[in-house]
Design a protein around this motif. Sequence first.
Motif, short mmCIF file in Angstrom:
data_model
loop_
_atom_site.label_atom_id
_atom_site.label_comp_id
_atom_site.label_asym_id
_atom_site.label_seq_id
_atom_site.Cartn_x
_atom_site.Cartn_y
_atom_site.Cartn_z
N LEU A 1 -24.66 -8.59 41.32
CA LEU A 1 -25.32 -8.43 42.77
C LEU A 1 -26.42 -9.53 42.76
O LEU A 1 -26.89 -10.07 43.74
CB LEU A 1 -25.88 -7.03 42.66
N TYR A 2 -27.08 -9.81 41.57
CA TYR A 2 -28.24 -10.87 41.87
C TYR A 2 -27.68 -12.28 41.75
O TYR A 2 -28.22 -13.18 42.34
CB TYR A 2 -29.26 -10.59 40.68
N ASP A 3 -26.79 -12.50 40.68
CA ASP A 3 -26.26 -13.90 40.38
C ASP A 3 -25.18 -14.35 41.26
O ASP A 3 -25.09 -15.69 41.31
CB ASP A 3 -26.21 -13.86 39.10
N GLY A 4 -24.34 -13.57 41.67
CA GLY A 4 -23.09 -14.16 42.57
C GLY A 4 -21.75 -13.86 41.68
O GLY A 4 -21.62 -12.93 41.04
N GLN A 5 -20.83 -14.42 42.32
CA GLN A 5 -19.50 -14.15 42.09
C GLN A 5 -18.85 -15.54 41.76
O GLN A 5 -18.82 -16.44 42.78
CB GLN A 5 -18.81 -12.94 42.92
N THR A 6 -18.01 -15.47 40.89
CA THR A 6 -17.05 -16.63 40.37
C THR A 6 -15.56 -16.03 40.47
O THR A 6 -15.51 -14.99 40.25
CB THR A 6 -17.36 -17.23 39.33
N ILE A 7 -14.79 -16.85 41.52
CA ILE A 7 -13.36 -16.35 41.66
C ILE A 7 -12.49 -17.66 41.69
O ILE A 7 -12.88 -18.73 41.86
CB ILE A 7 -13.03 -15.90 43.17
N ASP A 8 -11.49 -17.38 40.69
CA ASP A 8 -10.49 -18.59 40.33
C ASP A 8 -9.32 -18.41 41.18
O ASP A 8 -8.40 -17.55 41.09
CB ASP A 8 -10.18 -18.66 38.91
N GLY A 9 -9.08 -19.29 42.17
CA GLY A 9 -8.03 -19.16 43.17
C GLY A 9 -6.61 -19.14 42.38
O GLY A 9 -5.79 -18.86 42.97
N ARG A 10 -6.71 -19.96 41.19
CA ARG A 10 -5.37 -19.94 40.54
C ARG A 10 -4.77 -18.77 40.17
O ARG A 10 -3.73 -18.68 39.67
CB ARG A 10 -5.51 -21.12 39.43
N ARG A 11 -5.64 -17.74 39.95
CA ARG A 11 -5.33 -16.30 39.56
C ARG A 11 -5.39 -15.34 40.28
O ARG A 11 -5.09 -14.15 40.06
CB ARG A 11 -6.31 -16.20 38.36
#
Length: 758
Positions: A151-161
């Motif tokens: 919630l504080y640091d953010g989110q990382t999403i890998d579009g390849r997955r």
Amino acid sequence: MTDWSAALIVPDQDFAGAPLLRREFALEAGHGDVASATLHASAHGVFEAFLNGQPVADEVLSPGWSAYEWRLRYRSYDVTALLRPTSVLGFALGNGWWGGRLGWNGGRGYYGSDLGVVAQLEITFADGHVQRVLSDGSWTAGPSAVLANDLYDGQTIDGRRVSDAWLAPGFTGEGWTGVHAGELDLGTLTPYIGPPVRRQAELAPVSTWTAPSGRTLVDFGQNLVGWVRVRVSGPAGTEVTLRHAEVLEHDELGVRPLRSAQATDRFVLSGGDDVFEPTFTFHGFRYAEVDGWPGEPAEGDLTAVVVSSDLERIGQFACSDDLLNQLHSNAVWGTVGNFLDVPTDCPQRDERLGWTGDIAAFTPSAAFLFDVEPFLRDWLRDLAAEQQAADGMVAFVIPDVLKYVTKDDAQATSFPAPDSTAVWSDAAVWVPWALWQAYGDRQVLVDQFDSMAAHVRRVETLTSPTGLWDTGFQFGDWLDPTAPPENPILAKADHGVVATACLFRSATIVAETAALLGRAEDQAHFTEVAARTRAAFAEHYVGADGHITSDAVTVYALAIVFGLVEGEQRRLAGERLVELVDEGGYRILTGFAGTPFVTDALTTTGHLDDAYRLLLQQECPSWLYPVTMGATTIWERWDSMLPDGSINPGQMTSFNHYALGAVVDWMHRTLGGLAPLEPGYAKVLVAPQPGGGITWARTALQTRHGRVAVSWSTEGPDGFSLDVELPEGVSGLVRLPDGTEREIGAGEHHLAGEPATA
């Protein structure tokens, strides 16, 4: 209430704190058509639920944040239309409040280390047979496209997955594992009282440009809470980064107020046309810094998504002064941003906690702007649960994660060992009373009375032999602008005066509540506590000349509004209050304790002109100074941004902090002229008091009885004219500025009086 048979299930692997869980099943044959199907679900973490590839609801961040030790809320969904002969029930989990960072010392996972889901799908057939699909050991779990989330640091999403294949029958994914039973007392599962969190609005950028650093900056024109949905195409493996902040400083993103919160989302491109939406985090921001974008963002590529608890807007206000209209808008946006499952202090830095002092100050304002009754009744259940476990003490924050933060790290907070604290702990009394006044449903008093009484009884044990509450730690008039930026607790108002006044108010309210509920013994006790406290206040704090110890604006405001001074003493207190306000150049001299009450104290002692001069002041510190600086939400500090455009040097500086916006309650009642004469507006007081050169105002409220509207103007041929609309069954008392009064009934009314002289 659901009769739970399901178990909490936990993936056998962590899967980067973002696992997927699935169960494939077939409808049982021989029972006819499906008549209904309901999914009950909750989680350790936050979840998104899917049935046959479709989201079961449009909400996000469920089941939110509650006092998990005693209350884990669940949601129930009608999924009848989504069922198929062979179906797949799936859940995507994120860390949320359960497993993510909380507080400002970097700690995480205070409630537990494992994410898990508890789900019970009940399918009723035409013949009455019920098939249950439960979370149990038959489920499987696997990795998602989310590589990190907080919630504080953010989110990382890998579009390849990114893939929906796991939600289709017959899926067998690489790297998928089993699940095991987690620890959960099913007795703690409780349905929501308040609304879920949903997307509320979408905003397009108002400008995009290149900063001196060479990075792309985007301005969405409004300080908001949520995230940016990204539409982007580029080479596979390209990483696009968005960092968020509320303000600019020196033409770059002003990130210092975030403290350790990274507020950064990262998206790894698939090589095709990607759409990313980071729904396992949220940010408080107006600006985003974009790095790594292939080329330049085009129109429609970046969209700010506003996220909040799903509150109904019920109150409206406008007047002839555009700066006041912006101030009111700032309070509205501050409420939207900070009423995200719990009433938080701020939505952007490494905090976002349910500070009790903020909501104690702001509830009357919030209860007019939005229907917050279910939302705050839910939160009050958490308050009562935490309080009961703490021997009647109401903590600084609810849910009280600080009890874990300070246990793990004694240096994590500069506050001493917590105990009941004026204004903050008084939320146990002030919040339910404000809800009763706003909505007229005494059930909130029934539900909360034990909590209300327990707070005052505990404070009784903390008073000194003099009868004053002048012992222990107090926040006092927190963020008094005369206090040094690095030490906001050093307000001019004496802490004992503030605390004793608050004890008197709370004891008086609990006595009145006991009377309403027919609790004669409690009424007698708390009436005596209030009388004893009032006498002690008068003996030790009020001088013969009417001066009150520490001679600060806040102590006079509290004494006047709470009813601690009467007759000649009240007149003297009012005069001294005006002298201090005048000596201060009609700039603000109050913090959290005094700000909600200072304009009322001036108005009710016959100093309406002075209240307007204080309200309309534009020089710092004042309510309108932030507006002149471009603020679109209420600031934490009167000078969160300095006149030269630099950020206040204090370590604690938010630009979205609703507490000091509590003056809008006075604007609704005094400038707008609309107030409840009986709880819930069963009878309405219509008493606008024009001033400050304002020539018209309009105020409207959707009450439990129907719409009430008041509008007035001084611009017509009759001087002052007033229009009132009351719904069926509601009567009103109209008090015109010239002092004349008249009773009115339901319907539309037009009245005129002498021109206002203020």
